[in-house]
Design an enzyme around this catalytic site. Sequence first.
Site, PDB file in Angstrom:
ATOM      1  N   ILE A  34       0.824  -1.215   0.000  1.00  0.00           N
ATOM      2  CA  ILE A  34       0.000   0.000   0.000  1.00  0.00           C
ATOM      3  C   ILE A  34       0.864   1.275   0.000  1.00  0.00           C
ATOM      4  CG2 ILE A  34      -0.270   0.374   2.504  1.00  0.00           C
ATOM      5  CD1 ILE A  34      -3.312   0.544   1.968  1.00  0.00           C
ATOM      6  N   GLU A 102       6.499  -4.869  11.076  1.00  0.00           N
ATOM      7  CA  GLU A 102       5.315  -4.164  11.580  1.00  0.00           C
ATOM      8  C   GLU A 102       4.077  -5.041  11.567  1.00  0.00           C
ATOM      9  OE1 GLU A 102       5.052  -0.590   9.289  1.00  0.00           O
ATOM     10  OE2 GLU A 102       6.855   0.245  10.205  1.00  0.00           O
ATOM     11  N   HIS A 107       5.759 -12.131   5.670  1.00  0.00           N
ATOM     12  CA  HIS A 107       5.631 -11.602   4.310  1.00  0.00           C
ATOM     13  C   HIS A 107       7.006 -11.318   3.745  1.00  0.00           C
ATOM     14  CE1 HIS A 107       5.352  -8.327   7.254  1.00  0.00           C
ATOM     15  NE2 HIS A 107       5.996  -7.556   6.391  1.00  0.00           N
TER      16      HIS A 107
HETATM   17  P1  AMP Z   1       6.966  -4.850   7.588  1.00  0.00           P
HETATM   18  O1  AMP Z   1       7.513  -3.592   8.186  1.00  0.00           O
HETATM   19  O2  AMP Z   1       8.018  -5.734   6.991  1.00  0.00           O
HETATM   20  O3  AMP Z   1       6.067  -5.590   8.569  1.00  0.00           O
HETATM   21  O4  AMP Z   1       6.090  -4.407   6.354  1.00  0.00           O
HETATM   22  C1  AMP Z   1       4.725  -4.219   6.396  1.00  0.00           C
HETATM   23  C2  AMP Z   1       4.306  -3.672   5.050  1.00  0.00           C
HETATM   24  O5  AMP Z   1       2.927  -3.846   4.898  1.00  0.00           O
HETATM   25  C3  AMP Z   1       4.606  -2.185   4.857  1.00  0.00           C
HETATM   26  O6  AMP Z   1       5.467  -2.032   3.717  1.00  0.00           O
HETATM   27  C4  AMP Z   1       3.232  -1.565   4.615  1.00  0.00           C
HETATM   28  O7  AMP Z   1       3.242  -0.517   3.683  1.00  0.00           O
HETATM   29  C5  AMP Z   1       2.435  -2.761   4.134  1.00  0.00           C
HETATM   30  N1  AMP Z   1       0.998  -2.704   4.363  1.00  0.00           N
HETATM   31  C6  AMP Z   1       0.345  -2.369   5.499  1.00  0.00           C
HETATM   32  N2  AMP Z   1      -0.988  -2.449   5.321  1.00  0.00           N
HETATM   33  C7  AMP Z   1      -1.190  -2.849   4.046  1.00  0.00           C
HETATM   34  C8  AMP Z   1      -2.337  -3.116   3.241  1.00  0.00           C
HETATM   35  N3  AMP Z   1      -3.576  -2.992   3.738  1.00  0.00           N
HETATM   36  N4  AMP Z   1      -2.159  -3.516   1.963  1.00  0.00           N
HETATM   37  C9  AMP Z   1      -0.925  -3.633   1.446  1.00  0.00           C
HETATM   38  N5  AMP Z   1       0.206  -3.408   2.147  1.00  0.00           N
HETATM   39  C10 AMP Z   1       0.084  -3.015   3.423  1.00  0.00           C
END
Ligand code: AMP
Length: 121
Positions: A34, A102, A107
């Site tokens: 996102i 986060e 993922h």
């Molecule tokens: P991390 O810090 O590795 O946990 O990455 C989490 C990622 O999830 C971040 O790059 C966010 O931008 C992404 N993210 C959070 N919410 C969404 C969503 N609803 N759809 C797509 N990506 C998301």
Amino acid sequence: MIYDDNNIFAKILRKEIPCKKIYEDEFVLSFYDINPQKKIHALVIPKGKYIDLDDFTTKASASEIVGLLKGINTVAKKLGISVDKGKGYRALTNINEHGGQEVPHLHFHLFGGEKVGKMVE
Ligand code: AMP
């Protein structure tokens, strides 16, 4: 640590919130991040309830592990960033607090479409 069923990717898997889907099969779902950090920024997540790569490696079946790795390769090809397309990309997964994670559902980030730069800032 216990898997949190209310994390945002669990909600995406349950189709409670939408995503911009790239690919889906028995083992993985892939969608666009996102908040893209590079020209192409995709996420690939396993369908099983795994918090991070350590949790996955400890608990997932051999077919789930193979399914995730093959899913990453399939998504890279679909996005045109794979080596066989003459490109390349970075696959990255953050693990727990020190890793900067986060969302507590495993993922992989796939960054590409341009030179992605320094590995750690
Ligand atoms: P991390 O810090 O590795 O946990 O990455 C989490 C990622 O999830 C971040 O790059 C966010 O931008 C992404 N993210 C959070 N919410 C969404 C969503 N609803 N759809 C797509 N990506 C998301």
